[in-house]
Motif scaffolding. Structure first.
Motif, PDB file in Angstrom:
ATOM      1  N   VAL A  70     -97.127   3.178 117.029  1.00 48.47           N
ATOM      2  CA  VAL A  70     -96.278   2.007 116.846  1.00 48.47           C
ATOM      3  C   VAL A  70     -95.944   1.475 118.229  1.00 48.47           C
ATOM      4  O   VAL A  70     -95.504   2.222 119.107  1.00 48.47           O
ATOM      5  N   VAL A  71     -96.168   0.182 118.428  1.00 51.40           N
ATOM      6  CA  VAL A  71     -95.931  -0.447 119.730  1.00 51.40           C
ATOM      7  C   VAL A  71     -94.726  -1.368 119.629  1.00 51.40           C
ATOM      8  O   VAL A  71     -94.527  -2.057 118.626  1.00 51.40           O
ATOM      9  N   THR A  72     -93.919  -1.359 120.687  1.00 47.08           N
ATOM     10  CA  THR A  72     -92.730  -2.199 120.715  1.00 47.08           C
ATOM     11  C   THR A  72     -92.579  -2.877 122.070  1.00 47.08           C
ATOM     12  O   THR A  72     -93.168  -2.459 123.065  1.00 47.08           O
ATOM     13  N   CYS A  73     -91.771  -3.919 122.059  1.00 41.55           N
ATOM     14  CA  CYS A  73     -91.375  -4.604 123.290  1.00 41.55           C
ATOM     15  C   CYS A  73     -89.954  -5.105 123.048  1.00 41.55           C
ATOM     16  O   CYS A  73     -89.197  -4.471 122.327  1.00 41.55           O
ATOM     17  N   HIS A  74     -89.596  -6.229 123.626  1.00 43.40           N
ATOM     18  CA  HIS A  74     -88.244  -6.758 123.427  1.00 43.40           C
ATOM     19  C   HIS A  74     -88.089  -7.394 122.048  1.00 43.40           C
ATOM     20  O   HIS A  74     -87.154  -7.088 121.321  1.00 43.40           O
ATOM     21  N   ALA A  75     -89.001  -8.282 121.676  1.00 42.21           N
ATOM     22  CA  ALA A  75     -88.848  -9.032 120.426  1.00 42.21           C
ATOM     23  C   ALA A  75     -90.058  -8.950 119.494  1.00 42.21           C
ATOM     24  O   ALA A  75     -90.061  -9.578 118.442  1.00 42.21           O
ATOM     25  N   GLY A  76     -91.089  -8.223 119.884  1.00 43.97           N
ATOM     26  CA  GLY A  76     -92.248  -8.053 119.014  1.00 43.97           C
ATOM     27  C   GLY A  76     -93.440  -8.929 119.344  1.00 43.97           C
ATOM     28  O   GLY A  76     -94.461  -8.843 118.659  1.00 43.97           O
ATOM     29  N   ILE A  77     -93.345  -9.757 120.376  1.00 46.42           N
ATOM     30  CA  ILE A  77     -94.446 -10.667 120.721  1.00 46.42           C
ATOM     31  C   ILE A  77     -95.454  -9.980 121.652  1.00 46.42           C
ATOM     32  O   ILE A  77     -96.647  -9.925 121.353  1.00 46.42           O
ATOM     33  N   ARG A  78     -94.973  -9.456 122.779  1.00 46.87           N
ATOM     34  CA  ARG A  78     -95.884  -8.759 123.711  1.00 46.87           C
ATOM     35  C   ARG A  78     -96.532  -7.559 123.025  1.00 46.87           C
ATOM     36  O   ARG A  78     -97.712  -7.277 123.241  1.00 46.87           O
ATOM     37  N   SER A  79     -95.751  -6.853 122.214  1.00 47.68           N
ATOM     38  CA  SER A  79     -96.306  -5.680 121.526  1.00 47.68           C
ATOM     39  C   SER A  79     -97.397  -6.102 120.542  1.00 47.68           C
ATOM     40  O   SER A  79     -98.434  -5.448 120.444  1.00 47.68           O
TER      41      SER A  79
END
Length: 116
Positions: A70-79
Motif C-alpha cells: 500500500v502506497v501513501t503520500c499526503h493526499a493520494g495523488i503522488r502515491s
C-alpha cells in the motif's frame, strides 16, 4: 485494458491492520520534510518520490516478493502516480493506493497526526 492501482481508504486499511491477514507493506513516497510534520504510527518504508529510479525501486521491491503493498503520500495523488509508474514498468503486478493519503488517515483514523 491497462493495469491500474487498486484504491483503499483509511478505514479499510485500518481494518486490514487490525485483522488476522498479514499486514501490507506501507510505502510513504512523501519527502523527508513532510515526514517531520506528520508521520504514520504504523511501520512503513520511506521511498521519496524525488529519489525514485527504476533500479532503486526494483531493489526495494525485490525484498517484498509475495507481500501486498500500500502506497501513501499526503493526499493520494503522488502515491497514485507512483503506483501507476510501478505497474507501467512491470515492477509489480498489483499495488494499492491509499485514498486521501496521510491526511485522510489523520482525519478518519488517527487525529493525533498533524494535518498540513
Amino acid at each position: 485494458m491497462g493495469n491500474y492501482p487498486k484504491s483503499i481508504n483509511a478505514s479499510v486499511l485500518n481494518d486490514w491492520f487490525d485483522s488476522e491477514r498479514e499486514d501490507p507493506v506501507l510505502i510513504d513516497v512523501r519527502e523527508h520534510s513532510e515526514l517531520e510534520i506528520a508521520c504514520f504510527s504504523k511501520e512503513f518504508l520511506h521511498v521519496p518520490v524525488s529519489k525514485v529510479t527504476s533500479e532503486y525501486v526494483k531493489e526495494i521491491f525485490n525484498g517484498l516478493k509475495d507481500r501486498e503493498i500500500v502506497v501513501t503520500c499526503h493526499a493520494g495523488i503522488r502515491s497514485y502516480n507512483f503506483c501507476q509508474w510501478c505497474l507501467d514498468n512491470n515492477i509489480v503486478s498489483e499495488i494499492w493506493n491509499l485514498e486521501e493519503g496521510i491526511d485522510g488517515w489523520s482525519r478518519y483514523i488517527d487525529p493525533s497526526i498533524p494535518r498540513y
